[in-house]
Scaffold this active site. Structure first.
Site, PDB file in Angstrom:
ATOM      1  N   ARG A  80      41.984  24.327  41.673  1.00 23.44           N
ATOM      2  CA  ARG A  80      40.941  24.945  41.295  1.00 23.44           C
ATOM      3  C   ARG A  80      40.191  23.832  40.152  1.00 23.44           C
ATOM      4  O   ARG A  80      39.493  23.542  40.110  1.00 23.44           O
ATOM      5  CB  ARG A  80      41.012  26.100  40.254  1.00 23.44           C
ATOM      6  N   ARG A  87      46.776  37.546  40.155  1.00 21.63           N
ATOM      7  CA  ARG A  87      45.835  36.439  41.208  1.00 21.63           C
ATOM      8  C   ARG A  87      46.611  35.837  42.127  1.00 21.63           C
ATOM      9  O   ARG A  87      47.254  35.328  41.677  1.00 21.63           O
ATOM     10  CB  ARG A  87      44.970  36.378  41.015  1.00 21.63           C
ATOM     11  N   ARG A 130      27.857  28.001  41.614  1.00 24.48           N
ATOM     12  CA  ARG A 130      29.335  26.614  41.271  1.00 24.48           C
ATOM     13  C   ARG A 130      29.299  25.187  42.031  1.00 24.48           C
ATOM     14  O   ARG A 130      29.049  24.372  41.947  1.00 24.48           O
ATOM     15  CB  ARG A 130      30.103  26.965  42.228  1.00 24.48           C
ATOM     16  N   ARG A 166      48.154  35.386  32.903  1.00 24.05           N
ATOM     17  CA  ARG A 166      46.485  36.301  33.285  1.00 24.05           C
ATOM     18  C   ARG A 166      47.707  37.403  34.379  1.00 24.05           C
ATOM     19  O   ARG A 166      48.309  36.853  35.061  1.00 24.05           O
ATOM     20  CB  ARG A 166      45.643  35.603  34.402  1.00 24.05           C
ATOM     21  N   LYS A 192      35.206  33.291  31.275  1.00 25.19           N
ATOM     22  CA  LYS A 192      33.971  34.428  31.877  1.00 25.19           C
ATOM     23  C   LYS A 192      34.146  35.476  32.183  1.00 25.19           C
ATOM     24  O   LYS A 192      33.170  36.374  31.281  1.00 25.19           O
ATOM     25  CB  LYS A 192      33.346  33.340  33.265  1.00 25.19           C
TER      26      LYS A 192
HETATM   27  P1  AP5 Z   1      39.561  34.966  32.043  1.00 25.94           P
HETATM   28  O1  AP5 Z   1      38.371  35.686  31.506  1.00 25.94           O
HETATM   29  O2  AP5 Z   1      40.199  35.893  33.311  1.00 25.94           O
HETATM   30  O3  AP5 Z   1      39.064  34.013  33.161  1.00 25.94           O
HETATM   31  P2  AP5 Z   1      37.847  33.478  34.486  1.00 25.94           P
HETATM   32  O4  AP5 Z   1      36.867  32.304  33.492  1.00 25.94           O
HETATM   33  O5  AP5 Z   1      36.241  34.590  34.262  1.00 25.94           O
HETATM   34  O6  AP5 Z   1      38.808  32.672  34.871  1.00 25.94           O
HETATM   35  P3  AP5 Z   1      38.981  32.961  37.206  1.00 25.94           P
HETATM   36  O7  AP5 Z   1      40.026  32.734  37.009  1.00 25.94           O
HETATM   37  O8  AP5 Z   1      37.999  34.392  37.055  1.00 25.94           O
HETATM   38  O9  AP5 Z   1      38.110  31.773  36.855  1.00 25.94           O
HETATM   39  P4  AP5 Z   1      37.137  31.181  38.107  1.00 25.94           P
HETATM   40  O10 AP5 Z   1      35.861  30.568  38.074  1.00 25.94           O
HETATM   41  O11 AP5 Z   1      38.590  30.349  38.820  1.00 25.94           O
HETATM   42  O12 AP5 Z   1      37.680  31.941  39.662  1.00 25.94           O
HETATM   43  P5  AP5 Z   1      36.584  33.092  40.567  1.00 25.94           P
HETATM   44  O13 AP5 Z   1      37.539  34.814  40.472  1.00 25.94           O
HETATM   45  O14 AP5 Z   1      35.237  32.721  39.730  1.00 25.94           O
HETATM   46  O15 AP5 Z   1      40.422  34.457  31.266  1.00 25.94           O
HETATM   47  C1  AP5 Z   1      41.422  34.164  31.563  1.00 25.94           C
HETATM   48  C2  AP5 Z   1      42.641  34.487  31.345  1.00 25.94           C
HETATM   49  O16 AP5 Z   1      42.647  33.985  30.203  1.00 25.94           O
HETATM   50  C3  AP5 Z   1      43.011  35.875  30.787  1.00 25.94           C
HETATM   51  O17 AP5 Z   1      44.548  35.972  31.131  1.00 25.94           O
HETATM   52  C4  AP5 Z   1      42.942  36.515  29.377  1.00 25.94           C
HETATM   53  O18 AP5 Z   1      43.141  37.155  28.808  1.00 25.94           O
HETATM   54  C5  AP5 Z   1      42.889  35.176  28.726  1.00 25.94           C
HETATM   55  N1  AP5 Z   1      42.036  34.372  28.031  1.00 25.94           N
HETATM   56  C6  AP5 Z   1      40.361  34.693  27.785  1.00 25.94           C
HETATM   57  N2  AP5 Z   1      40.247  34.101  27.000  1.00 25.94           N
HETATM   58  C7  AP5 Z   1      40.679  34.092  26.159  1.00 25.94           C
HETATM   59  C8  AP5 Z   1      40.638  33.460  24.998  1.00 25.94           C
HETATM   60  N3  AP5 Z   1      39.709  33.218  23.586  1.00 25.94           N
HETATM   61  N4  AP5 Z   1      41.509  33.507  24.286  1.00 25.94           N
HETATM   62  C9  AP5 Z   1      43.591  33.776  25.035  1.00 25.94           C
HETATM   63  N5  AP5 Z   1      43.337  33.744  26.068  1.00 25.94           N
HETATM   64  C10 AP5 Z   1      41.561  34.063  26.947  1.00 25.94           C
HETATM   65  O19 AP5 Z   1      36.338  32.215  42.152  1.00 25.94           O
HETATM   66  C11 AP5 Z   1      37.537  32.737  42.401  1.00 25.94           C
HETATM   67  C12 AP5 Z   1      37.939  31.868  43.973  1.00 25.94           C
HETATM   68  O20 AP5 Z   1      36.135  32.556  44.728  1.00 25.94           O
HETATM   69  C13 AP5 Z   1      37.384  30.448  43.593  1.00 25.94           C
HETATM   70  O21 AP5 Z   1      37.904  29.700  43.916  1.00 25.94           O
HETATM   71  C14 AP5 Z   1      36.512  30.197  44.963  1.00 25.94           C
HETATM   72  O22 AP5 Z   1      37.134  30.561  45.952  1.00 25.94           O
HETATM   73  C15 AP5 Z   1      35.312  31.728  45.322  1.00 25.94           C
HETATM   74  N6  AP5 Z   1      34.290  31.428  44.450  1.00 25.94           N
HETATM   75  C16 AP5 Z   1      33.564  32.186  43.441  1.00 25.94           C
HETATM   76  N7  AP5 Z   1      32.298  31.881  43.728  1.00 25.94           N
HETATM   77  C17 AP5 Z   1      32.270  30.919  43.956  1.00 25.94           C
HETATM   78  C18 AP5 Z   1      30.780  30.383  44.296  1.00 25.94           C
HETATM   79  N8  AP5 Z   1      29.930  30.390  43.557  1.00 25.94           N
HETATM   80  N9  AP5 Z   1      31.305  29.498  45.136  1.00 25.94           N
HETATM   81  C19 AP5 Z   1      31.939  29.101  46.081  1.00 25.94           C
HETATM   82  N10 AP5 Z   1      33.058  30.364  46.526  1.00 25.94           N
HETATM   83  C20 AP5 Z   1      32.966  30.943  44.877  1.00 25.94           C
HETATM   84 MG    MG Z   2      36.635  35.281  36.277  1.00 23.15          MG
END
Ligand code: AP5
Ligand code: MG
Ligand code: ZN
Length: 221
Positions: A176, A165, A93, A132, A18
């Site tokens: 997660r 992270r 979410r 990552r 994402k």
């Molecule tokens: P990356 O692009 O970083 O993936 P991502 O989908 O952004 O993954 P996240 O871990 O950020 O998602 P998340 O939903 O768990 O975390 P968030 O910060 O939203 O890519 C990942 C890796 O793969 C990178 O190394 C990249 O280089 C590589 N990659 C990407 N594309 C690739 C490809 N095509 N091929 C190969 N490699 C690739 O949330 C964190 C926490 O915050 C949650 O757990 C929760 O506690 C809280 N939170 C956030 N939003 C909410 C909400 N709306 N409600 C409640 N709690 C929330």
């Molecule tokens: Mg992210």
């Protein structure tokens, strides 16, 4: 809602890409990239009251309570740069968050125009999260195998140090993913029913190949 508005949501499991795709979309379509994960991590780093309250849930890989996150998004969408369109990453979410977002937008005569689901097999998600790395200085994301920096542990852009992270450890990653399946995946049906959902197939494809699909899904009807 004006015809030209792009009110876009990126949906997908942890590690689906994402953030990686959002960076490209934000540039290509001049949309503000609104990541609730990034906003919450900033609040944790600043030690604000909200950050302190959110920290425990985030480190355990649980969701932060709906009320907290909905408040964050409401304030962010009220800023002028989101008036003509936005790109949400990691929100909504839960069904509750989706319903509250719809109500918020409807109040301003707006609606979600497109939801892009980035679909990636589970084994690839774990591999992506484990490898990552992020820059301490500018926040740029890397992957030790799929998108490595030129020099180990150092950002290509600003030269600062890379870090992992705190929720990218194995135990938290599995939680997660479970939380995603239980609480977030039902949004696929929610947005299918509203005829705004499109799926990008992210498995086994490089970020630019995924972005080519995303562009088509954003342009098409
Ligand atoms: P990356 O692009 O970083 O993936 P991502 O989908 O952004 O993954 P996240 O871990 O950020 O998602 P998340 O939903 O768990 O975390 P968030 O910060 O939203 O890519 C990942 C890796 O793969 C990178 O190394 C990249 O280089 C590589 N990659 C990407 N594309 C690739 C490809 N095509 N091929 C190969 N490699 C690739 O949330 C964190 C926490 O915050 C949650 O757990 C929760 O506690 C809280 N939170 C956030 N939003 C909410 C909400 N709306 N409600 C409640 N709690 C929330
Ligand atoms: Mg992210
Ligand atoms: Zn950097």
């Amino acid at each position: 809602m004006t015809d030209t508005q792009r009110n876009v949501i990126l949906l997908g499991a942890p590690g689906a890409g994402k953030g990686t795709q959002a960076a490209r979309i934000a540039v290509g379509y001049a949309l503000p990239h609104i990541s609730t994960g990034e906003m919450l991590r900033a609040a944790v780093a600043e030690g604000t009251e909200m950050g302190l309250a959110a920290q425990r849930s985030m480190e355990a890989g649980e969701l932060v309570p709906d009320e907290v996150v909905i408040g964050v998004v409401r304030d962010r969408l009220a800023l002028p740069d989101a008036e003509k369109g936005f790109l949400l990453d990691g929100f909504p979410r839960t069904i509750e968050q989706a319903e509250r977002l719809d109500a918020m937008l409807a109040g301003a005569g707006r609606a979600v125009t497109r939801v892009i689901l980035i679909d990636v097999p589970e084994d690839e998600l774990v591999e992506r999260l484990a490898g990552r790395r992020l820059c301490k200085g500018c926040g740029k994301g890397y992957h030790v195998l799929f998108d490595p920096p030129q020099n180990d542990g150092v950002c290509d852009v600003c030269g600062d140090e890379l870090y992992q992270r705190s929720d990218d450890n194995e135990a938290t990653v599995h939680n997660r993913l479970d939380v995603y399946r239980a609480q977030t995946e039902p949004l696929v049906g929610y947005y299918e029913a509203r005829r705004v959902l499109k799926t990008a197939h992210g498995g086994g494809k490089m970020p630019d190949e995924v972005f080519a699909q995303v562009e088509q899904l954003l342009e098409g009807d």
